[in-house]
Structures are given as C-alpha cells and as structure tokens.
Design a protein around this motif. Sequence first.
Motif, PDB file in Angstrom:
ATOM      1  N   GLU A  48      42.721  33.822  51.435  1.00 39.33           N
ATOM      2  CA  GLU A  48      41.320  34.156  51.696  1.00 39.33           C
ATOM      3  C   GLU A  48      41.207  35.094  52.895  1.00 39.33           C
ATOM      4  O   GLU A  48      41.777  34.844  53.953  1.00 39.33           O
ATOM      5  CB  GLU A  48      40.527  32.888  52.008  1.00 39.33           C
ATOM      6  CG  GLU A  48      40.488  31.908  50.868  1.00 39.33           C
ATOM      7  CD  GLU A  48      39.535  30.768  51.185  1.00 39.33           C
ATOM      8  OE1 GLU A  48      38.336  30.922  50.896  1.00 39.33           O
ATOM      9  OE2 GLU A  48      39.988  29.750  51.722  1.00 39.33           O
ATOM     10  N   ALA A  58      29.991  36.577  44.208  1.00 37.35           N
ATOM     11  CA  ALA A  58      31.362  37.094  44.180  1.00 37.35           C
ATOM     12  C   ALA A  58      31.401  38.440  43.455  1.00 37.35           C
ATOM     13  O   ALA A  58      32.110  39.359  43.867  1.00 37.35           O
ATOM     14  CB  ALA A  58      32.294  36.096  43.500  1.00 37.35           C
ATOM     15  N   PRO A 103      35.759  38.000  39.303  1.00 37.91           N
ATOM     16  CA  PRO A 103      35.907  37.920  40.769  1.00 37.91           C
ATOM     17  C   PRO A 103      35.916  36.461  41.254  1.00 37.91           C
ATOM     18  O   PRO A 103      36.725  36.103  42.111  1.00 37.91           O
ATOM     19  CB  PRO A 103      34.675  38.658  41.283  1.00 37.91           C
ATOM     20  CG  PRO A 103      34.330  39.629  40.213  1.00 37.91           C
ATOM     21  CD  PRO A 103      34.686  38.944  38.919  1.00 37.91           C
ATOM     22  N   ARG A 145      39.210  34.815  40.768  1.00 38.47           N
ATOM     23  CA  ARG A 145      40.197  35.249  41.769  1.00 38.47           C
ATOM     24  C   ARG A 145      39.980  34.508  43.089  1.00 38.47           C
ATOM     25  O   ARG A 145      40.933  34.145  43.778  1.00 38.47           O
ATOM     26  CB  ARG A 145      40.105  36.759  41.994  1.00 38.47           C
ATOM     27  CG  ARG A 145      40.716  37.531  40.853  1.00 38.47           C
ATOM     28  CD  ARG A 145      40.770  39.003  41.181  1.00 38.47           C
ATOM     29  NE  ARG A 145      40.985  39.793  39.987  1.00 38.47           N
ATOM     30  CZ  ARG A 145      42.183  40.094  39.497  1.00 38.47           C
ATOM     31  NH1 ARG A 145      43.267  39.669  40.104  1.00 38.47           N
ATOM     32  NH2 ARG A 145      42.289  40.834  38.419  1.00 38.47           N
ATOM     33  N   VAL A 146      38.706  34.282  43.425  1.00 42.35           N
ATOM     34  CA  VAL A 146      38.415  33.497  44.633  1.00 42.35           C
ATOM     35  C   VAL A 146      39.025  32.103  44.481  1.00 42.35           C
ATOM     36  O   VAL A 146      39.672  31.578  45.386  1.00 42.35           O
ATOM     37  CB  VAL A 146      36.896  33.402  44.884  1.00 42.35           C
ATOM     38  CG1 VAL A 146      36.595  32.433  46.023  1.00 42.35           C
ATOM     39  CG2 VAL A 146      36.312  34.774  45.195  1.00 42.35           C
ATOM     40  N   LEU A 202      34.635  41.911  46.068  1.00 46.17           N
ATOM     41  CA  LEU A 202      35.578  41.432  47.078  1.00 46.17           C
ATOM     42  C   LEU A 202      37.025  41.370  46.603  1.00 46.17           C
ATOM     43  O   LEU A 202      37.895  40.923  47.321  1.00 46.17           O
ATOM     44  CB  LEU A 202      35.131  40.037  47.559  1.00 46.17           C
ATOM     45  CG  LEU A 202      34.643  39.021  46.503  1.00 46.17           C
ATOM     46  CD1 LEU A 202      35.675  38.693  45.462  1.00 46.17           C
ATOM     47  CD2 LEU A 202      34.148  37.768  47.172  1.00 46.17           C
ATOM     48  N   THR A 203      37.297  41.831  45.354  1.00 45.63           N
ATOM     49  CA  THR A 203      38.673  41.710  44.846  1.00 45.63           C
ATOM     50  C   THR A 203      39.576  42.806  45.416  1.00 45.63           C
ATOM     51  O   THR A 203      39.100  43.812  45.944  1.00 45.63           O
ATOM     52  CB  THR A 203      38.700  41.832  43.308  1.00 45.63           C
ATOM     53  OG1 THR A 203      38.319  43.160  42.954  1.00 45.63           O
ATOM     54  CG2 THR A 203      37.739  40.847  42.649  1.00 45.63           C
ATOM     55  N   SER A 204      40.876  42.583  45.255  1.00 46.93           N
ATOM     56  CA  SER A 204      41.849  43.556  45.773  1.00 46.93           C
ATOM     57  C   SER A 204      41.650  44.917  45.104  1.00 46.93           C
ATOM     58  O   SER A 204      41.751  45.953  45.747  1.00 46.93           O
ATOM     59  CB  SER A 204      43.267  43.043  45.537  1.00 46.93           C
ATOM     60  OG  SER A 204      43.462  42.757  44.168  1.00 46.93           O
ATOM     61  N   THR A 257      36.188  40.045  52.348  1.00 44.78           N
ATOM     62  CA  THR A 257      34.883  40.654  52.605  1.00 44.78           C
ATOM     63  C   THR A 257      34.202  39.967  53.778  1.00 44.78           C
ATOM     64  O   THR A 257      34.817  39.188  54.508  1.00 44.78           O
ATOM     65  CB  THR A 257      33.983  40.673  51.360  1.00 44.78           C
ATOM     66  OG1 THR A 257      32.846  41.517  51.642  1.00 44.78           O
ATOM     67  CG2 THR A 257      33.476  39.302  50.987  1.00 44.78           C
ATOM     68  N   SER A 276      42.713  32.275  44.952  1.00 38.27           N
ATOM     69  CA  SER A 276      43.095  32.489  46.355  1.00 38.27           C
ATOM     70  C   SER A 276      43.092  31.176  47.123  1.00 38.27           C
ATOM     71  O   SER A 276      43.720  31.053  48.164  1.00 38.27           O
ATOM     72  CB  SER A 276      42.143  33.480  47.013  1.00 38.27           C
ATOM     73  OG  SER A 276      40.912  32.847  47.318  1.00 38.27           O
ATOM     74  N   TRP A 296      40.883  37.680  48.134  1.00 40.17           N
ATOM     75  CA  TRP A 296      39.593  38.343  48.374  1.00 40.17           C
ATOM     76  C   TRP A 296      39.439  38.628  49.841  1.00 40.17           C
ATOM     77  O   TRP A 296      40.032  37.951  50.685  1.00 40.17           O
ATOM     78  CB  TRP A 296      38.434  37.507  47.834  1.00 40.17           C
ATOM     79  CG  TRP A 296      38.217  36.182  48.522  1.00 40.17           C
ATOM     80  CD1 TRP A 296      38.833  35.006  48.210  1.00 40.17           C
ATOM     81  CD2 TRP A 296      37.328  35.893  49.604  1.00 40.17           C
ATOM     82  NE1 TRP A 296      38.377  33.998  49.038  1.00 40.17           N
ATOM     83  CE2 TRP A 296      37.447  34.519  49.904  1.00 40.17           C
ATOM     84  CE3 TRP A 296      36.426  36.666  50.340  1.00 40.17           C
ATOM     85  CZ2 TRP A 296      36.717  33.893  50.922  1.00 40.17           C
ATOM     86  CZ3 TRP A 296      35.692  36.045  51.348  1.00 40.17           C
ATOM     87  CH2 TRP A 296      35.844  34.672  51.631  1.00 40.17           C
TER      88      TRP A 296
END
Lengths: 285, 319
Positions: B197, B243, B55, B58-59, B248-250, B221, B62, B219
């Motif tokens: 984001e 994270a 996660p 991925r942040v 919070l991922t797709s 959230t 993004s 992400w």
Amino acid sequence: MASTWFRRIKKGILTDTREKKETPDGLWHKCPECKTTNTTQELANHYYVCPKCNYHNRINAAEYFPMLFDNDEYELLFENIVPKDKLGFIDLKPYDARLKDAQKSTGLKDAMSVGAGMINGNGLVIACMNFNFIGGSMGSVVGEKISRGIDYAIEHKLPFMIISKSGGARMMESAFSLMQMAKTSAKLTRLAKAGLPYISFMTDPTTGGVTASYAMLGDINIAEPKALIGFAGPRVIKETIKKDLPSGFQRSEFLLEHGFLDFIVERQNLKQKLSTVIEWYMKGK
Amino acid sequence: MQFLDFEKPLEELHNQMNKLKEMSAKNQVDVSATVRELETSIEKTREKIYTNLTPWQRVQLSRHPERPYTLYYIEKIFSNFTELYGDRQVKDDKAMVGGMAELDGMPVMVMGQQKGVNTKMRQLRNFGMANPEGYRKALRLMKMAEKFNRPIVTLIDTPGAYPGLEAEERGQGEAIARNLFEMVNLKVPVICIIIGEGASGGALGIGIGDKVVMLENTWYTVISPESCSSILWRSWNFKEKAAEQLKLTSEDMKGFNLVDDVLPEPVGGAHAKPEEMAAIIKTYLLGALANLNKLSPEQRIDQRIEKFSKMGFYDEVAE
C-alpha cells in the motif's frame, strides 16, 4: 398556573427561512467566538480580528496582500495558471463543476494567489492560500504557483513567504495532489541553495499534506494565534484513539509548546514583525 | 491458502482438488489424470481472473494477508542484513525497519514500513503506520548512507502515517516534510519501491527517489479509497467507486509519469510466488543502480528536482 406561561404552544421553528429578519449581508459581522457584533468596516479596520476577544477571522489573499504590502501596491503573479480536470474525477459532483462553482463564487482561479511587492521598503514574494476556494485544498495549480513563486524569488533575489490555510491535499486530483508535496519541497531546496529565506506562516486551519510539506519547512515557522495546525485532522485522531482530545490540542500555542513554531504573531503585529525578520535575513545582501 | 472474494472460482477448484486427493488417498485409486485436468483449469481460471482486475481488486491484493512484507524481501534480496534501531531522540518505531545490507556484495542501506504477520505482530508493528520517530529513524539511516556513499533502497507498504495524539505532539507533519526536503538532496542513488500500500504522505515520507517503482498489484495515491469514499461521498459504501476515480493503480501511475517503472508480479500476485517476486525486484535493483551510479551526485539531484517539479496538470491561458 404559572407553568403554562412557559409552555410552548407551537413546536419547532415555524419561521420560513425567507421570512427570517436578518440584517443585509455584509454590513454587520458577528464574531463566531464571542458573538459580539461589529460592522464589517470596523472589523476590516481591525485586521479582521475581533476587538473584544481577539478571534482571528479567516481571511484570504485579497485581505492579506493589502494589509502587508506597502501602500497596497503589489503585482499578482502567474494568474494565467488555471486548474483543469485531467482525471475527469466525479464524486457526488464532477470536479469540473466544483471548479467552475468555486471560481464563480470566489472570483479566483484556484486556491493560491502569489503577490510580489514591498514590505516596509523590503521586497517580498508572498504565496497566499485561499481557504474559500475548495477548502484551500492543494492541487496542481497550488503547487505550480509555489514553484514559480520560488523561481521568481530566486531570479529577483527576494525572500519568500507562504501563508498556509488549507484542509490539505485536493482529493479530486488524486496522486497529482500528493506529488505537490514532493514538488514544493524539491523547489524549496533550490531556494535554500540560493541562500534566500523562506518564511512559513500558518493560519487557521493548516492540516494534512500542506503541514507535511511546505508549511513545516520554513527557515522560520510562525503562526496566527489559536490556528488549528496538524497532520491528521482532530476527528480522525479521535476516531483512531477513541478518546477525547485535550483542549487546545493542535492549536498554535500547543505547537509552540512542543517546539514546532518559532513564534506566534497577532495579525496587527504581523507586518512589523515580518519586516524585522526580513531585515535580519537580507541586510547587507 | 486464503482467497479474496473475487477469487471464488479458484477457491472452488482448490476445494475440489483437495477432496479428490483425499478420496484417492482413502480408496487408493489413480486420479492423476483428473488432477492434471484440475491443475490446468486452476491455472486458466487464475489467469482469467488476474488479467481483468479492477482497481479495487488490486487494492485488495495489495493488502492480501499472505503478501510478502518488507522484512521478507530484505531477507530474500539482500545478504548480511544488520538491523539498526532508533531515531536517537524518542524511541524505536517498530512500524519502520531498516539497516545495513549487501546487494550482490554491494553495501546498501535498506528500509521500509513493516506490517505484522499475525495479530500480535500486527499490533506491535502498528499495522505499518509509522510515527514521527519512524520517519526520523529512516532519515538517520539515509544520512548515514550518504556519509559513507552507499545507495539507498526504500520499500513502501503503509496504510498511512499514524494519526495519533503523540504523533501530533511529536510533529508527524514536520517529520514527513523534513524527509521530503532531505531526500531530494541526498548525494547517493535512491530507489523507492511500493511493495503493497502506498497511502498518502505516510508513503511519500520515504518515497522521494531517483527511481520510484510500483509492483504491479499495488496502489499509490493521496488517500485510501475508504477514506475518500467517506469524505467525498459521505458514506463508506463507495470504496470501489473511489478506487476507480482515484486512478491509483500502477498502470495509471506509470501512465501519468508519477512513477518511473512498474514491476510485473507473478500470476496470482506477489504472494502466490514470493521468491519469484523477490528475484524480479533484485534484478531491477541491480540494473537501476548500475545506471544511476554512472551519474554524478549533482546530476542525480538535479534530475530528481526536475522530475518532481514537472508533476501536475493545469492550463496556461492568456491573461
């Protein structure tokens, strides 16, 4: 030598916490603002407002409901809706344990209580946030109870009021807590279409996602004196702009001045003021 | 090319490749076989890294500095874009852009947060953090779209609504709240796409739609992992952990039914093949709008309310 009279012989506080002489819990109350001491009974008789400096102590549904509903008669609604830890969120403590602790210490299920009753003879549904439950944070139960409160108001053709008192979204419910902003706003459009009034009453503190959704969406937005109301918290703003904040910043009076409140009402006048407003909305309907 | 910390093996292969090419140019030797080998190895390594992203990674993706931003997509996906400025009250917010455009000949209104592409622009764009006037400009454009019966597309990419002094004076909370309320009731189709984001109320403020969609490596959230770490762990050092916990991922968000769809990104992320990404978004928009146009405005509004009303988890117990 005179100066030795003032010299401390032993340094630091040496009294053990257990030996500290304190009055029994619950008998006396010291005002956090002016430090005046009152008996808790005196304070309760005075709407939990300091008789000397007018400081409005933070209170919850258990105090607001008897204060507002006629003869202390009201029905608590949707008490069967309870939180759960679907995400298994763990920070320094599991969310599940936080919920259980909060439930134990407050006797509440979550940070929202919904009551229906009469106020000077007019019906009203009040959704009141409880700050003592995890900082009044907005999670799924808060959103669902507002949602059902709105359905109830529409079904019974009653005005709807939310008493906000919250640090904002409940992080331990992650995006689900964020979506409560969308959910409550969506449901408020239904109330509006039904032609029923929504009164938003903001108390200290009302911040974050609560401010950025239902708290600011009232047909009238009103607040208690000197309540902290804002989107970002003062600490975050201070860190962002690297300047001190002006005194009175984000307080009710500041919001009134900038056009975001219809009026400020002292707690002892709240019931009367509310009935006047509700009368205006509901007369002849 | 900029590499993120978890792309280290890729960076090394790229360096090798550069050295090899340099050498071959200098000494005029044929290295094409080795180059091909390296290329395959780069592709394989990339795939390996990108199939197992955490996660937090991925942040990071993004926020990749080379990731395409709103104006890039507007230019690639739409034609005849006319940018419209200002909220008609205070000023023009450079962190929120929008205007009229055409999608394969269909007039639409498009808008979104815009981040800057270099240091100077980042400041001008306020790092994609809009003030109340940004949200009010967005709402003004949405209302115009509604009046002229044009679908709305919002592109979301923000680290949050700006937490500033003037933002509070001018009612940041009210501006976002008003958008939520008004977007629920828009008579025209609304599609919201998280392209980078999706931080909290600042993202949600233009995020109420018939379809809410996330690109694969974005992400969405209630708080950034860093702030979550600082509040709940009382330290900035638990952002990776936060994270993970925030889910919070797709993939998570689609699993929770908090978003409607996830659009796959090219291997290596949207920034690796931005044109391919734009084409994927365009195809999705055309399909989704065709479906949404079959519904009446009342049906769309009802479905929107029902969708958001269902969000949340709780138990119902016997009293």
